[in-house]
Design a protein around this motif. Structure first.
Motif, PDB file in Angstrom:
ATOM      1  N   ALA A   1       0.824  -1.204   0.000  1.00 33.27           N
ATOM      2  CA  ALA A   1       0.000   0.000   0.000  1.00 33.27           C
ATOM      3  C   ALA A   1       0.858   1.254   0.000  1.00 33.27           C
ATOM      4  N   ALA A   2       1.831   1.294   0.901  1.00 36.35           N
ATOM      5  CA  ALA A   2       2.688   2.484   1.009  1.00 36.35           C
ATOM      6  C   ALA A   2       3.464   2.728  -0.280  1.00 36.35           C
ATOM      7  N   ILE A   3       4.027   1.663  -0.849  1.00 38.94           N
ATOM      8  CA  ILE A   3       4.851   1.808  -2.052  1.00 38.94           C
ATOM      9  C   ILE A   3       4.001   2.167  -3.268  1.00 38.94           C
ATOM     10  N   SER A   4       2.863   1.499  -3.454  1.00 38.54           N
ATOM     11  CA  SER A   4       2.038   1.785  -4.631  1.00 38.54           C
ATOM     12  C   SER A   4       1.431   3.180  -4.579  1.00 38.54           C
ATOM     13  N   ILE A   5       0.985   3.604  -3.406  1.00 39.90           N
ATOM     14  CA  ILE A   5       0.429   4.953  -3.269  1.00 39.90           C
ATOM     15  C   ILE A   5       1.513   5.997  -3.511  1.00 39.90           C
ATOM     16  N   THR A   6       2.698   5.778  -2.933  1.00 39.96           N
ATOM     17  CA  THR A   6       3.825   6.694  -3.149  1.00 39.96           C
ATOM     18  C   THR A   6       4.205   6.735  -4.621  1.00 39.96           C
ATOM     19  N   SER A   7       4.226   5.562  -5.283  1.00 42.13           N
ATOM     20  CA  SER A   7       4.581   5.479  -6.697  1.00 42.13           C
ATOM     21  C   SER A   7       3.552   6.197  -7.567  1.00 42.13           C
ATOM     22  N   ALA A   8       2.257   6.034  -7.229  1.00 36.54           N
ATOM     23  CA  ALA A   8       1.204   6.699  -8.001  1.00 36.54           C
ATOM     24  C   ALA A   8       1.341   8.213  -7.912  1.00 36.54           C
ATOM     25  N   VAL A   9       1.619   8.713  -6.713  1.00 38.75           N
ATOM     26  CA  VAL A   9       1.792  10.155  -6.511  1.00 38.75           C
ATOM     27  C   VAL A   9       3.003  10.658  -7.294  1.00 38.75           C
ATOM     28  N   ASN A  10       4.041   9.810  -7.402  1.00 41.85           N
ATOM     29  CA  ASN A  10       5.268  10.190  -8.112  1.00 41.85           C
ATOM     30  C   ASN A  10       5.211   9.853  -9.605  1.00 41.85           C
ATOM     31  N   ASN A  11       3.993   9.518 -10.101  1.00 40.59           N
ATOM     32  CA  ASN A  11       3.799   9.199 -11.523  1.00 40.59           C
ATOM     33  C   ASN A  11       4.639   8.008 -11.983  1.00 40.59           C
ATOM     34  N   SER A  12       4.773   7.008 -11.127  1.00 42.65           N
ATOM     35  CA  SER A  12       5.510   5.790 -11.478  1.00 42.65           C
ATOM     36  C   SER A  12       4.515   4.638 -11.582  1.00 42.65           C
ATOM     37  N   ALA A  13       3.737   4.630 -12.673  1.00 42.46           N
ATOM     38  CA  ALA A  13       2.679   3.634 -12.842  1.00 42.46           C
ATOM     39  C   ALA A  13       3.228   2.222 -12.884  1.00 42.46           C
ATOM     40  N   GLY A  14       4.368   2.047 -13.574  1.00 44.93           N
ATOM     41  CA  GLY A  14       4.967   0.716 -13.688  1.00 44.93           C
ATOM     42  C   GLY A  14       5.303   0.124 -12.342  1.00 44.93           C
ATOM     43  N   LEU A  15       5.820   0.953 -11.447  1.00 47.42           N
ATOM     44  CA  LEU A  15       6.191   0.493 -10.109  1.00 47.42           C
ATOM     45  C   LEU A  15       4.946   0.213  -9.269  1.00 47.42           C
ATOM     46  N   ALA A  16       3.933   1.077  -9.400  1.00 49.08           N
ATOM     47  CA  ALA A  16       2.701   0.922  -8.618  1.00 49.08           C
ATOM     48  C   ALA A  16       1.964  -0.358  -8.987  1.00 49.08           C
ATOM     49  N   ILE A  17       1.752  -0.584 -10.280  1.00 42.55           N
ATOM     50  CA  ILE A  17       1.023  -1.766 -10.737  1.00 42.55           C
ATOM     51  C   ILE A  17       1.879  -3.017 -10.626  1.00 42.55           C
ATOM     52  N   GLY A  18       3.145  -2.908 -11.043  1.00 40.18           N
ATOM     53  CA  GLY A  18       4.048  -4.057 -10.997  1.00 40.18           C
ATOM     54  C   GLY A  18       4.221  -4.586  -9.597  1.00 40.18           C
ATOM     55  N   ASN A  19       4.260  -3.679  -8.624  1.00 44.85           N
ATOM     56  CA  ASN A  19       4.396  -4.075  -7.225  1.00 44.85           C
ATOM     57  C   ASN A  19       3.218  -4.934  -6.782  1.00 44.85           C
ATOM     58  N   VAL A  20       1.997  -4.509  -7.120  1.00 44.87           N
ATOM     59  CA  VAL A  20       0.799  -5.235  -6.702  1.00 44.87           C
ATOM     60  C   VAL A  20       0.667  -6.570  -7.427  1.00 44.87           C
ATOM     61  N   LEU A  21       0.754  -6.558  -8.760  1.00 48.20           N
ATOM     62  CA  LEU A  21       0.617  -7.802  -9.514  1.00 48.20           C
ATOM     63  C   LEU A  21       1.754  -8.771  -9.189  1.00 48.20           C
ATOM     64  N   GLY A  22       2.965  -8.232  -9.092  1.00 46.41           N
ATOM     65  CA  GLY A  22       4.109  -9.080  -8.760  1.00 46.41           C
ATOM     66  C   GLY A  22       3.956  -9.711  -7.392  1.00 46.41           C
ATOM     67  N   SER A  23       3.482  -8.937  -6.419  1.00 46.82           N
ATOM     68  CA  SER A  23       3.272  -9.450  -5.066  1.00 46.82           C
ATOM     69  C   SER A  23       2.182 -10.519  -5.040  1.00 46.82           C
ATOM     70  N   ASN A  24       1.090 -10.282  -5.778  1.00 42.53           N
ATOM     71  CA  ASN A  24      -0.007 -11.245  -5.796  1.00 42.53           C
ATOM     72  C   ASN A  24       0.415 -12.584  -6.396  1.00 42.53           C
ATOM     73  N   ILE A  25       1.172 -12.520  -7.487  1.00 43.23           N
ATOM     74  CA  ILE A  25       1.658 -13.757  -8.120  1.00 43.23           C
ATOM     75  C   ILE A  25       2.651 -14.457  -7.203  1.00 43.23           C
ATOM     76  N   MET A  26       3.545 -13.681  -6.618  1.00 47.21           N
ATOM     77  CA  MET A  26       4.554 -14.243  -5.720  1.00 47.21           C
ATOM     78  C   MET A  26       3.911 -14.820  -4.459  1.00 47.21           C
ATOM     79  N   ASN A  27       2.897 -14.147  -3.943  1.00 46.05           N
ATOM     80  CA  ASN A  27       2.208 -14.617  -2.738  1.00 46.05           C
ATOM     81  C   ASN A  27       1.694 -16.041  -2.902  1.00 46.05           C
ATOM     82  N   VAL A  28       1.093 -16.311  -4.068  1.00 49.00           N
ATOM     83  CA  VAL A  28       0.490 -17.623  -4.296  1.00 49.00           C
ATOM     84  C   VAL A  28       1.526 -18.653  -4.731  1.00 49.00           C
ATOM     85  N   LEU A  29       2.231 -18.372  -5.821  1.00 45.57           N
ATOM     86  CA  LEU A  29       3.129 -19.382  -6.388  1.00 45.57           C
ATOM     87  C   LEU A  29       4.349 -19.653  -5.511  1.00 45.57           C
TER      88      LEU A  29
END
Length: 341
Positions: free
Chosen positions: A59-87
């Protein structure tokens, strides 16, 4: 970027991760103890408080990334974490010990993660961004999920044994009240310090990751899907492995599934409401592929549990998911190399 610059930014990244993990750890400890005092069922604790606490870094990283216009980091962080969480994380947990799964988790919560991941992909592709309307829709689904948890909590509360009263309860009421007040104060203190560490740590991680990505010619998306995703998934890894070893399968599975739901609905929903997450046109294909992989991940988890007689995530399923993650990791690195060159 020279060696010393990379080393300095890597150090900043490590310090940020330590702050994030310790902050999330204190948050989870404080919240879990308070929840248990009020008799909240284990599965609900896993799906809410523990899941929210372990999702605090994302949450902290994606919100900070969104504010800093870093869409790749914001989305990649969430999707990457979700895939990593399960697999990776559930794969490791299942390799340690078989994990029993409740019916509501198998037939409601896991499919729900699949549905909201598909919804996220549609939202992003339609407008090449996640705007405030998308944020409202994600938050609406989050409220629906939370209402479901309230119903689940009331349903499971009957299974919680009542506390036995001691003969001298009247005499001890005052002392017990004072003791409980001190304990709750300590827990609230842990919550506050934990949140502060998470916020400060997220700033360090985002700044370090962006600098390293630009210096080494890596995309923000790859950094988010790998290094940042792994760092922010460490709380889930530690929590779930610990729960699996203690035989608390509800907490292990609930933590991961709940965390994935929070990551999409709360983290990206809040990020989109604070600041639109605008996608680079060239990056939209990668966004779709990562979403599809996140959907496939949940489908694999569902099938690994469904096709067992006792509805458990067993060692065979865990190993299958670990092999799949290894292949996915190799693919995203190769994809980024081709894209950047």
């Amino acid at each position: 970027m020279d060696f010393w610059s990379v080393a300095a930014q890597a150090s900043l990244l490590i310090v940020g991760f330590v702050m994030l993990i310790k902050g999330a750890d204190w948050f989870v400890d404080g919240a879990s103890m308070i929840a248990k005092k009020f008799g909240i069922p284990q599965i609900v604790i896993g799906l809410t408080i523990v899941a929210f606490g372990t999702s605090a870094p994302e949450a902290a990283i994606s919100i900070t990334s969104a504010v800093n216009n870093s869409a790749g980091l914001a989305i990649g962080n969430v999707l990457g974490s979700n895939i990593m969480n399960v697999l990776l994380i559930l794969g490791l947990c299942a390799a340690v010990t078989p994990l029993a799964v409740q019916k509501n988790t198998l037939y409601i919560e896991i499919p729900f993660v699949t549905v909201i991941t598909a919804a996220l992909m549609i939202m992003g592709v339609v407008g090449n961004q996640l705007g405030w309307i998308d944020g409202l829709l994600l938050w609406a689904m989050f409220i629906i999920f939370f209402a479901y948890l309230i119903v689940l909590s009331k349903k499971d509360k009957n299974a919680i044994p009542a506390l036995e009263e001691t003969p001298d309860s009247d005499e001890n009421d005052e002392k017990n009240g004072e003791k409980k007040s001190v304990e709750i104060a300590k827990m609230l203190g842990k919550l506050a310090v934990g949140i502060a560490l998470v916020i400060l740590g997220s700033q360090a991680v985002v700044n370090g990751a962006k600098t390293i990505a630009s210096g080494l010619g890596m995309s923000e998306s790859l950094i988010g899907l790998t290094i940042v995703a792994f760092g922010t998934s460490l709380p889930e890894l530690v929590t779930s492995l610990s729960a699996a070893k203690k035989g608390e399968a509800d907490l292990a599975i609930g933590n991961i599934v709940g965390s994935n739901i929070f990551n999409i609905l709360f983290v990206l929903g809040t990020s989109a409401l604070i600041s639109p997450i605008v996608f680079d046109t060239n990056w939209i294909t990668g966004f779709m592929l990562d979403n599809i992989m996140a959907i496939v991940t949940m489908a694999v988890l569902f099938m690994c549990i469904l096709f067992t007689k006792d509805k458990k995530l067993r060692r065979g399923g865990g190993i299958t998911m670990l092999v799949l993650y290894a292949g996915y990791f190799a693919w995203i690195v190769a994809k980024d190399f081709i894209y950047m060159n």
